[in-house]
Scaffold this motif. Structure first.
Motif, PDB file in Angstrom:
ATOM      1  N   TRP A   1       0.760  -1.176   0.056  1.00  0.00           N
ATOM      2  CA  TRP A   1       0.003   0.243  -0.097  1.00  0.00           C
ATOM      3  C   TRP A   1       0.950   1.395  -0.089  1.00  0.00           C
ATOM      4  CZ3 TRP A   1      -4.424   2.323  -0.735  1.00  0.00           C
ATOM      5  CH2 TRP A   1      -4.746   3.754  -0.166  1.00  0.00           C
TER       6      TRP A   1
ATOM      7  N   THR B   1       0.109   5.581  -0.219  1.00  0.00           N
ATOM      8  CA  THR B   1      -0.550   6.807  -0.637  1.00  0.00           C
ATOM      9  C   THR B   1      -0.370   7.193  -2.104  1.00  0.00           C
ATOM     10  OG1 THR B   1      -0.533   7.750   1.638  1.00  0.00           O
ATOM     11  CG2 THR B   1      -1.249   9.042   0.066  1.00  0.00           C
TER      12      THR B   1
ATOM     13  N   ASP C   1      -4.580  13.078   8.525  1.00  0.00           N
ATOM     14  CA  ASP C   1      -5.240  12.051   7.619  1.00  0.00           C
ATOM     15  C   ASP C   1      -6.296  12.666   6.333  1.00  0.00           C
ATOM     16  OD1 ASP C   1      -3.782  10.236   9.427  1.00  0.00           O
ATOM     17  OD2 ASP C   1      -5.521  10.070  10.694  1.00  0.00           O
TER      18      ASP C   1
ATOM     19  N   ALA D   1      -8.273   9.452   5.116  1.00  0.00           N
ATOM     20  CA  ALA D   1      -7.894   8.092   5.350  1.00  0.00           C
ATOM     21  C   ALA D   1      -7.398   7.907   6.623  1.00  0.00           C
ATOM     22  CB  ALA D   1      -6.902   7.895   4.046  1.00  0.00           C
ATOM     23  N   GLN D   2      -7.731   6.912   7.394  1.00  0.00           N
ATOM     24  CA  GLN D   2      -7.539   6.525   8.590  1.00  0.00           C
ATOM     25  C   GLN D   2      -7.030   5.038   8.925  1.00  0.00           C
ATOM     26  OE1 GLN D   2     -10.888   7.566  10.794  1.00  0.00           O
ATOM     27  NE2 GLN D   2      -9.984   9.423  11.715  1.00  0.00           N
ATOM     28  N   ARG D   3      -5.722   5.033   9.429  1.00  0.00           N
ATOM     29  CA  ARG D   3      -5.370   3.546   9.439  1.00  0.00           C
ATOM     30  C   ARG D   3      -5.134   2.966  10.826  1.00  0.00           C
ATOM     31  NH1 ARG D   3       0.100   1.656   5.873  1.00  0.00           N
ATOM     32  NH2 ARG D   3      -0.015  -0.521   6.594  1.00  0.00           N
TER      33      ARG D   3
ATOM     34  N   GLN E   1      -3.637   0.132  13.111  1.00  0.00           N
ATOM     35  CA  GLN E   1      -2.547  -1.053  12.895  1.00  0.00           C
ATOM     36  C   GLN E   1      -2.725  -1.871  14.382  1.00  0.00           C
ATOM     37  OE1 GLN E   1      -0.040  -0.799  10.718  1.00  0.00           O
ATOM     38  NE2 GLN E   1       0.463  -2.711  11.341  1.00  0.00           N
TER      39      GLN E   1
ATOM     40  N   SER F   1      -3.524  -4.506   9.403  1.00  0.00           N
ATOM     41  CA  SER F   1      -3.959  -2.890   9.651  1.00  0.00           C
ATOM     42  C   SER F   1      -4.968  -2.914   8.558  1.00  0.00           C
ATOM     43  CB  SER F   1      -2.774  -1.942   9.304  1.00  0.00           C
ATOM     44  OG  SER F   1      -2.212  -2.117   8.006  1.00  0.00           O
TER      45      SER F   1
ATOM     46  N   ILE G   1      -7.165   0.386   6.700  1.00  0.00           N
ATOM     47  CA  ILE G   1      -7.234   1.665   6.125  1.00  0.00           C
ATOM     48  C   ILE G   1      -8.719   1.880   5.850  1.00  0.00           C
ATOM     49  CG2 ILE G   1      -6.390   3.346   4.540  1.00  0.00           C
ATOM     50  CD1 ILE G   1      -3.783   1.929   4.413  1.00  0.00           C
ATOM     51  N   GLN G   2      -9.362   2.955   6.236  1.00  0.00           N
ATOM     52  CA  GLN G   2     -10.590   3.475   6.197  1.00  0.00           C
ATOM     53  C   GLN G   2     -10.635   4.548   5.370  1.00  0.00           C
ATOM     54  OE1 GLN G   2     -14.016   2.914   8.933  1.00  0.00           O
ATOM     55  NE2 GLN G   2     -14.331   5.065   8.463  1.00  0.00           N
ATOM     56  N   ILE G   3     -11.228   4.668   4.009  1.00  0.00           N
ATOM     57  CA  ILE G   3     -11.069   5.814   3.404  1.00  0.00           C
ATOM     58  C   ILE G   3     -12.659   6.695   3.157  1.00  0.00           C
ATOM     59  CG2 ILE G   3     -10.280   6.995   1.097  1.00  0.00           C
ATOM     60  CD1 ILE G   3      -8.441   4.541   0.961  1.00  0.00           C
TER      61      ILE G   3
ATOM     62  N   ILE H   1      -0.755   8.649   5.785  1.00  0.00           N
ATOM     63  CA  ILE H   1      -0.808   6.997   6.249  1.00  0.00           C
ATOM     64  C   ILE H   1       0.273   6.248   5.709  1.00  0.00           C
ATOM     65  CG2 ILE H   1      -3.182   7.357   6.639  1.00  0.00           C
ATOM     66  CD1 ILE H   1      -4.029   6.362   3.761  1.00  0.00           C
TER      67      ILE H   1
END
Length: 372
Positions: A94, A96, A107, A122-124, A126, A131, A133-135, A372
């Motif tokens: 992954w 960015t 973020d 975009a929040q990650r 871990q 992990s 990642i929500q976008i 991120i």
């Protein structure tokens, strides 16, 4: 000797037969265990397949884009993620996207699209080697927030109408008085110059107040840049250096947010810092010290301003940031209101309180930039 050989041969044959039977039984047991293990592997594979199917259904049902990372590689992603980040491939690392530009808050990223500029968050999260990642596309939410803030400011302006009339009436009446004196043909030149300067000062005061009112109702900043928090504070301090020296106020400065970068409209945030610092200087007595400090973590940068003045009156604490709320005769009461407006427009916050030992403490927090 021959008899002993005859006796030994049947015994050996019997032992071999027993060993062969044991071997057959063990082989059959192993075959049964292998068959059982194979069935369990098949059942687990089926369960895993069903779990993956359920996971895919769940991921595709989510409105937000989700990307799952395992061992630094993309393992799953939903349709929403594929739409926001074209070209995603399982098994790849992954990164960015290069087309994403840093936004105002942590973020957050700006992305150009056919529909115009969009803002993504975009929040990650871990956990070990895994992990998530929500976008989310928060463009509409930000527009709603901006509209609500504008409505709130306009509502505040409505409540300010009576205060505006009062604030404008006094300097306007004074200006009219000075202007009437200037119309006196018998007025000496020296007096005429004096009244002209006083009239000019009143008009400057009115112009300043009108400008501050317009600044108060401004919408969210547009021309932002990524800049160090300490640099903004240093610029504000440099502007007020002459005032602090004039009032014999010492500024104790400790800037410890070297790596804190914020995305702000530089003039408006510097003006907000100046308004708070100027308020502290005006409330301090000669010989007193104002402590200015910055600090930061990965989420936000913080500026604190402490003075040793008389503190904030109890009846002022709840309305300190309201327009025209001031105890100073020469103040317009808009400085702190505009400062709060500027900080909030950058999704920050500003608070004020009295210190137990005396004096006031102002704290400004702004979201710092994070990738991120």
């Amino acid at each position: 000797m021959a008899n002993s050989e005859k006796v030994t041969a049947p015994a050996q044959a019997s032992d071999l037969a027993g060993a062969f039977e044991l071997f057959v039984e063990a082989s059959q047991a192993l075959e049964q265990q292998y068959a059982t293990l194979s069935r369990k592997v098949e059942d687990l594979s089926a369960d895993l397949f069903q779990a993956n199917e359920r996971l895919n259904v769940l991921l595709n049902a989510l409105p937000a884009a989700v990307v799952l990372i395992e061992n630094d590689k993309i393992s799953h992603f939903n349709q929403a993620a594929e739409q926001l980040v074209p070209g995603l491939q399982t098994g790849e690392a992954w990164a960015t996207p290069a087309s994403w530009k840093p936004g105002h808050g942590p973020d957050e990223f700006h992305v150009n699209s056919s529909e115009g500029l969009r803002t993504l968050q975009a929040q990650r999260v871990q956990e070990g080697l895994r992990s998530v990642i929500q976008i989310q596309d928060i463009t509409a939410n930000l527009r709603t927030l901006e509209d609500n803030e504008r409505v709130d400011r306009l509502a505040a302006m409505g409540k300010m109408s009576a205060g505006i009339a009062h604030q404008l009436r006094t300097p306007l009446s004074t200006a009219l008085l000075y202007a009437s004196h200037l119309c006196n043909q018998e007025l000496e030149l020296q007096d005429r110059v004096s009244f002209a300067k006083k009239l000019q000062n009143q008009l400057i005061h009115l112009e300043k107040m009108a400008g501050e009112m317009l600044q108060f109702v401004r919408a969210r900043p547009h021309k932002t840049q990524i800049i160090a928090l300490d640099e903004l504070v240093s610029e504000a301090l440099q502007t007020l250096e002459g005032l602090s020296q004039e009032k014999h106020i010492e500024l104790s400065v400790s800037l410890k947010a070297d790596n804190c970068m914020v995305s702000v409209e530089r003039p408006s945030v510097v003006s907000a810092f100046i308004a708070i610092l100027e308020n502290a200087i005006q409330c301090s007595s000669p010989g007193q010290t104002i402590v200015v400090q910055t600090q930061a973590d990965h989420l936000r940068g913080q500026l604190s301003i402490e003075d040793d003045g008389p503190g904030i009156a109890e009846d002022m604490l709840s309305r300190l940031f309201e327009p025209f709320a001031t105890n100073r005769v020469t103040g317009t009461g808009l400085g702190l209101a505009i400062a709060q407006n500027a900080i909030r427009s950058h999704r920050g916050e500003i608070t004020a309180q009295n210190k137990p030992e005396g004096g006031a403490l102002f704290v400004v927090a702004l979201p710092s930039m994070a990738n991120i």
